[in-house]
Write a protein that holds these residues in place. Structure first.
Motif, PDB file in Angstrom:
ATOM      1  N   ALA A 369      -0.457   0.091   0.895  1.00 33.48           N
ATOM      2  CA  ALA A 369      -1.687   0.382   1.637  1.00 33.48           C
ATOM      3  C   ALA A 369      -1.854   1.886   1.841  1.00 33.48           C
ATOM      4  CB  ALA A 369      -1.663  -0.352   2.985  1.00 33.48           C
ATOM      5  N   ILE A 370      -0.766   2.586   2.153  1.00 30.91           N
ATOM      6  CA  ILE A 370      -0.832   4.041   2.351  1.00 30.91           C
ATOM      7  C   ILE A 370      -1.223   4.738   1.047  1.00 30.91           C
ATOM      8  CG2 ILE A 370       0.586   6.077   2.829  1.00 30.91           C
ATOM      9  CD1 ILE A 370       2.153   4.329   4.837  1.00 30.91           C
ATOM     10  N   GLU A 371      -0.649   4.296  -0.058  1.00 31.84           N
ATOM     11  CA  GLU A 371      -0.972   4.899  -1.350  1.00 31.84           C
ATOM     12  C   GLU A 371      -2.436   4.663  -1.720  1.00 31.84           C
ATOM     13  OE1 GLU A 371      -0.728   6.964  -4.852  1.00 31.84           O
ATOM     14  OE2 GLU A 371       0.593   6.946  -3.097  1.00 31.84           O
ATOM     15  N   PHE A 372      -2.944   3.447  -1.457  1.00 34.18           N
ATOM     16  CA  PHE A 372      -4.358   3.148  -1.726  1.00 34.18           C
ATOM     17  C   PHE A 372      -5.266   4.058  -0.895  1.00 34.18           C
ATOM     18  CE2 PHE A 372      -4.225  -1.479  -3.476  1.00 34.18           C
ATOM     19  CZ  PHE A 372      -3.459  -1.022  -4.534  1.00 34.18           C
ATOM     20  N   ALA A 373      -4.885   4.306   0.360  1.00 33.91           N
ATOM     21  CA  ALA A 373      -5.695   5.162   1.223  1.00 33.91           C
ATOM     22  C   ALA A 373      -5.765   6.586   0.663  1.00 33.91           C
ATOM     23  CB  ALA A 373      -5.118   5.163   2.641  1.00 33.91           C
ATOM     24  N   ARG A 374      -4.633   7.085   0.187  1.00 34.84           N
ATOM     25  CA  ARG A 374      -4.625   8.437  -0.388  1.00 34.84           C
ATOM     26  C   ARG A 374      -5.501   8.513  -1.632  1.00 34.84           C
ATOM     27  NH1 ARG A 374       1.897   8.984   0.331  1.00 34.84           N
ATOM     28  NH2 ARG A 374       1.912  10.049   2.354  1.00 34.84           N
ATOM     29  N   ARG A 375      -5.420   7.505  -2.473  1.00 32.10           N
ATOM     30  CA  ARG A 375      -6.238   7.498  -3.688  1.00 32.10           C
ATOM     31  C   ARG A 375      -7.722   7.403  -3.347  1.00 32.10           C
ATOM     32  NH1 ARG A 375      -2.975   3.415  -7.818  1.00 32.10           N
ATOM     33  NH2 ARG A 375      -0.969   4.528  -7.787  1.00 32.10           N
ATOM     34  N   ALA A 376      -8.051   6.594  -2.338  1.00 32.64           N
ATOM     35  CA  ALA A 376      -9.447   6.444  -1.937  1.00 32.64           C
ATOM     36  C   ALA A 376     -10.016   7.763  -1.445  1.00 32.64           C
ATOM     37  CB  ALA A 376      -9.569   5.371  -0.853  1.00 32.64           C
ATOM     38  N   ALA A 377      -9.198   8.530  -0.710  1.00 30.50           N
ATOM     39  CA  ALA A 377      -9.660   9.821  -0.205  1.00 30.50           C
ATOM     40  C   ALA A 377      -9.963  10.773  -1.357  1.00 30.50           C
ATOM     41  CB  ALA A 377      -8.608  10.425   0.720  1.00 30.50           C
ATOM     42  N   GLN A 386      -8.884  -4.400   5.364  1.00 30.03           N
ATOM     43  CA  GLN A 386      -8.793  -5.751   5.914  1.00 30.03           C
ATOM     44  C   GLN A 386      -7.459  -5.946   6.630  1.00 30.03           C
ATOM     45  OE1 GLN A 386     -11.240  -8.427   2.709  1.00 30.03           O
ATOM     46  NE2 GLN A 386      -9.136  -7.965   2.180  1.00 30.03           N
ATOM     47  N   GLY A 387      -7.497  -6.725   7.683  1.00 31.77           N
ATOM     48  CA  GLY A 387      -6.258  -7.015   8.408  1.00 31.77           C
ATOM     49  C   GLY A 387      -6.555  -7.685   9.726  1.00 31.77           C
ATOM     50  N   LEU A 496     -18.002   5.792   3.069  1.00 32.05           N
ATOM     51  CA  LEU A 496     -18.001   4.676   4.020  1.00 32.05           C
ATOM     52  C   LEU A 496     -16.657   3.960   3.988  1.00 32.05           C
ATOM     53  CD1 LEU A 496     -19.726   2.876   5.977  1.00 32.05           C
ATOM     54  CD2 LEU A 496     -20.011   1.343   4.028  1.00 32.05           C
ATOM     55  N   ILE A 497     -16.122   3.744   5.193  1.00 34.42           N
ATOM     56  CA  ILE A 497     -14.916   2.922   5.352  1.00 34.42           C
ATOM     57  C   ILE A 497     -15.269   1.759   6.255  1.00 34.42           C
ATOM     58  CG2 ILE A 497     -12.516   2.849   6.108  1.00 34.42           C
ATOM     59  CD1 ILE A 497     -12.416   5.889   5.730  1.00 34.42           C
ATOM     60  N   ALA A 498     -15.258   0.571   5.685  1.00 36.44           N
ATOM     61  CA  ALA A 498     -15.566  -0.636   6.458  1.00 36.44           C
ATOM     62  C   ALA A 498     -14.265  -1.328   6.829  1.00 36.44           C
ATOM     63  CB  ALA A 498     -16.458  -1.570   5.653  1.00 36.44           C
ATOM     64  N   MET A 499     -14.218  -1.885   8.029  1.00 32.75           N
ATOM     65  CA  MET A 499     -13.003  -2.575   8.492  1.00 32.75           C
ATOM     66  C   MET A 499     -13.381  -3.935   9.041  1.00 32.75           C
ATOM     67  SD  MET A 499     -10.844   0.499  10.325  1.00 32.75           S
ATOM     68  CE  MET A 499     -11.977   0.659  11.701  1.00 32.75           C
ATOM     69  N   ILE A 526      -8.055  -2.268   0.939  1.00 40.53           N
ATOM     70  CA  ILE A 526      -6.727  -2.030   1.515  1.00 40.53           C
ATOM     71  C   ILE A 526      -6.408  -3.184   2.455  1.00 40.53           C
ATOM     72  CG2 ILE A 526      -5.342  -0.514   2.973  1.00 40.53           C
ATOM     73  CD1 ILE A 526      -7.065   1.814   2.040  1.00 40.53           C
ATOM     74  N   ASP A 527      -5.363  -3.922   2.114  1.00 40.18           N
ATOM     75  CA  ASP A 527      -4.922  -5.027   2.969  1.00 40.18           C
ATOM     76  C   ASP A 527      -3.754  -4.544   3.822  1.00 40.18           C
ATOM     77  OD1 ASP A 527      -6.546  -7.369   2.213  1.00 40.18           O
ATOM     78  OD2 ASP A 527      -5.691  -7.030   0.227  1.00 40.18           O
TER      79      ASP A 527
END
Length: 674
Positions: A369-377, A386-387, A496-499, A526-527
């Motif tokens: 999840a952390i790696e996905f967040a970095r790539r998204a940025a 999601q969670g 946009l970051i949707a949660m 990101i789960d």
């Protein structure tokens, strides 16, 4: 033809006079008959029978074994033998070389070589074909059980009972049906802890054996033990290499225990520096748990003995195969310095008074999840986080913002569930004067415009009214916003970051969420895993909150007992990280002496099956029989009962907003307590 050991022995025996052997055999037979008749030994019997045999006869008498038995009464089937061989895989592998070496000597010898497990059950047998066939008559064959408590005095069972090399000749057997055999059994010891794990036995007709033939079997048993020791040395080396290769810093002073694939201790270091409760009973060879390939870190923590705690648990693998586990034990005293934890630090935003944020975690799902967040940025694309409630979804939004390609860009957060359906449109997209009842006279820019050039975080997007979902989709596709009541196009550049804690796919099928919007906002999904699936992260989070909250409240560091830590690891945590933080915060405030035992934890943690877990007449159910929604509803209902229906306090306790609490109460049809 090649001369074998047994050929030579037979020639030597034939040269000897048999009168002495016959005399001894007859004396033993008379002593056996007399013993069976009386049920005890007298002076004459003691002079005729070896002491170790008499001791075995006494045990047989006390066990009620029939001296007239003709064969062992117990034999397991082929399927059970296969299970037994898998269980004793290391023993079977270690015995293979010795059995293959001796096989040529046994072909025409009249003797058979047998391997049993620690229960005396035969798991392998080789040798003279005729003798193997004769052995079937008394079930001296694969699957037969030859424990002394089952079939009386015999080379296998008596060697197991005494732990010494044993030969039993003819009428020295307690049961009459096997007195036409002679056997020599030698225990096989585990090199790790010297426990008996099996027996090697040489059996056959009495005329081919002499007592000194035990030496041959002793040599075979020692050869097997040497092979076992080499197996264990290689296994230990593999585990140490896997431990060294772990992606975390290794402290040379930390107390560590390595478990092999069966859950036994094969290596330990600095256990004298561990807490007293953790240090006890950790000898090499002890089996702490039954380790299986599908176990998670959390499963391992729950399977540990109650008096043993581990601050870190690592699954050790070689390739994709689980080799064992590493346990890092807690020290004798709690650390007064900030613990070194695996995680990501997010610095405060420029111009905003806020504390540093830390995402703690090193389980594979969190790292992903952390790696996905970095790539998204870096990609500047829309993201769906999601969670479940309380897992820390907003931290990932902050992580993405902190890795934005530009510095000090805006960060705007909106909770879609905290704004009424009538006002959320104007809040997000802005409005002009008089656009709707309650609109500001001078109009107002929306959150999209305020976040222009930066990040807009929409929490609980699943609660957005359907009509505004269409408006949001158009805004994302056109990269422009139209204020409510105005046709002027205002270009925007917003990530946009949707949660959501909802299952949007189910909402799509139910018609509550637009399918095209789901795919538009989920370029990267990101789960965030729930806390119960994060294994050793629980221990790290406890350390983190323990230090930060104790420092905040100027209290001493909490010291958790092994039983308390075990309960924290096995609890289901329906409120996830937020619930864990609140739990540690309460403990910091309420326990001045710093000692936290099992009874100091909330009831739902130390006694999850308690009948008072539910309120309002809701039928109790074991958490193991409930789905996630059921667990969450139970937690909310309990909080309502504890706070006497004060929903403001309930929301604060659970760490959720009041609109989210109201929605959950409606969703689960809960009793509000008022």
């Amino acid at each position: 033809m090649r001369t074998t050991y047994f050929d030579a022995m037979n020639r030597m025996n034939r040269r000897k006079s048999s009168s002495e052997a016959e005399r001894i055999s007859h004396a033993t037979t008379r002593a056996w008959e007399k013993y069976v008749e009386r049920g005890r030994a007298d002076e004459e019997i003691e002079q005729s029978v070896r002491s170790e045999i008499l001791e075995s006869w006494a045990r047989c008498t006390d066990s009620g074994i029939s001296a007239l038995a003709v064969a062992t009464p117990q034999k397991i089937g082929e399927e059970d033998v296969s299970v037994l061989r898998r269980k004793n895989r290391s023993l079977c592998q270690a015995a293979r070389a010795a059995f293959e070496r001796l096989a040529p000597h046994l072909t025409d010898s009249g003797a058979i070589l047998i391997l049993t497990d620690q229960t005396g059950t035969v798991i392998d047998a080789i040798g003279d074909p005729q003798t193997l066939e004769l052995g079937q008559e008394i079930q001296l064959e694969i699957g037969g059980v030859w424990d002394e408590a089952v079939i009386g005095t015999n080379g296998i069972g008596t060697a197991l009972r005494t732990g010494k090399p044993t030969y039993v000749h003819a009428s020295e057997h307690f049961c009459q049906g096997i007195q036409s055999w002679t056997c020599a059994g030698v225990p096989v010891f585990d090199p790790l802890d010297r426990s008996i794990i099996g027996v090697v036995d040489l059996s056959g007709p009495p005329d081919i054996f002499q007592p000194h033939n035990v030496a041959l079997v002793v040599a075979a048993a020692r050869e097997i033990e040497i092979a076992l020791a080499e197996q264990q040395r290689q296994e230990r080396t593999t585990l140490l290499e896997a431990y060294i290769d772990l992606p975390r810093t290794h402290d040379s002073d930390e107390a560590i225990v390595l478990l092999n694939s069966s859950g036994r201790i094969v290596f330990s270091r600095n256990t004298d520096k561990a807490s007293d409760q953790s240090r006890d009973n950790l000898p090499i060879g002890r089996q702490l748990l039954n380790l299986s390939s599908g176990m998670t870190d959390g499963d391992l923590a729950a399977a540990l003995p109650p008096n043993l705690a581990a601050t870190v648990i690592d699954i050790l693998k070689s390739g994709n195969e689980v080799q064992g586990a590493a346990l890092i034990l807690p020290g004798k005293a709690p650390s007064l310095t900030r613990p070194k934890l695996k995680g990501v630090t997010i610095k405060p935003r420029a111009g905003v008074e806020e504390s540093e944020i830390v995402i703690i975690g090193e389980c594979p799902k969190m790292l992903e999840a952390i790696e996905f967040a970095r790539r998204a940025a870096m990609a500047n694309v829309t993201v769906l986080v999601q969670g479940e409630t309380g897992v820390g979804k907003e931290l990932f939004a902050r992580l993405i913002h902190s890795h934005h390609t530009k510095e000090d860009v805006p960060y705007v957060a909106v909770n879609c569930a905290a704004i009424s359906g009538e006002l959320i449109g104007g809040e997000l997209f802005g409005h002009v004067a008089g656009a709707f009842t309650g609109a500001l006279r001078e109009g107002k820019s929306g959150k999209f415009e305020q976040a222009n050039g930066g990040v807009l975080c929409l929490d609980e997007i699943g609660d957005m009214p359907p009509e505004l979902q269409t408006y949001l989709l158009r805004t994302l596709e056109q990269r422009a916003v139209y204020r409510i009541g105005c046709n002027k196009r205002r270009p925007i550049d917003v990530q946009l970051i949707a949660m959501t804690n909802r299952n949007l796919r189910q909402d799509i099928e139910a018609g509550r969420f637009r399918r095209d919007l789901f795919y538009r906002i989920g370029t990267i999904v990101i789960d965030v895993p729930p806390l119960r699936e994060r294994g050793r992260d629980i221990d790290q989070l406890v350390q983190h909150f323990n230090f930060t909250l104790s420092t905040k409240f100027e209290r001493g560091i909490l010291e958790f007992s092994p039983e308390a830590m075990a309960a924290l690891r096995t609890y289901r945590w329906p409120g996830n990280v937020r619930e864990l933080r609140n739990t540690i915060e309460r403990l910091c405030l309420l326990h001045g002496d710093g000692a936290v035992g099992l009874s100091d934890l909330p009831d739902e943690i130390c006694n999850p099956q308690s009948s008072d877990f539910l309120f309002g007449g809701t039928p109790a159910a074991a958490t193991g029989q409930m789905d996630l929604d059921g667990i969450e509803s139970v937690a909310i209902q309990r909080a309502i009962g504890r706070e006497n229906g004060n929903l403001t306090k309930v929301a604060l306790t659970l760490g959720i907003s009041r609109p989210t609490l109201y929605r959950k109460i409606r969703q689960y049809n809960l009793d509000r307590g008022k």
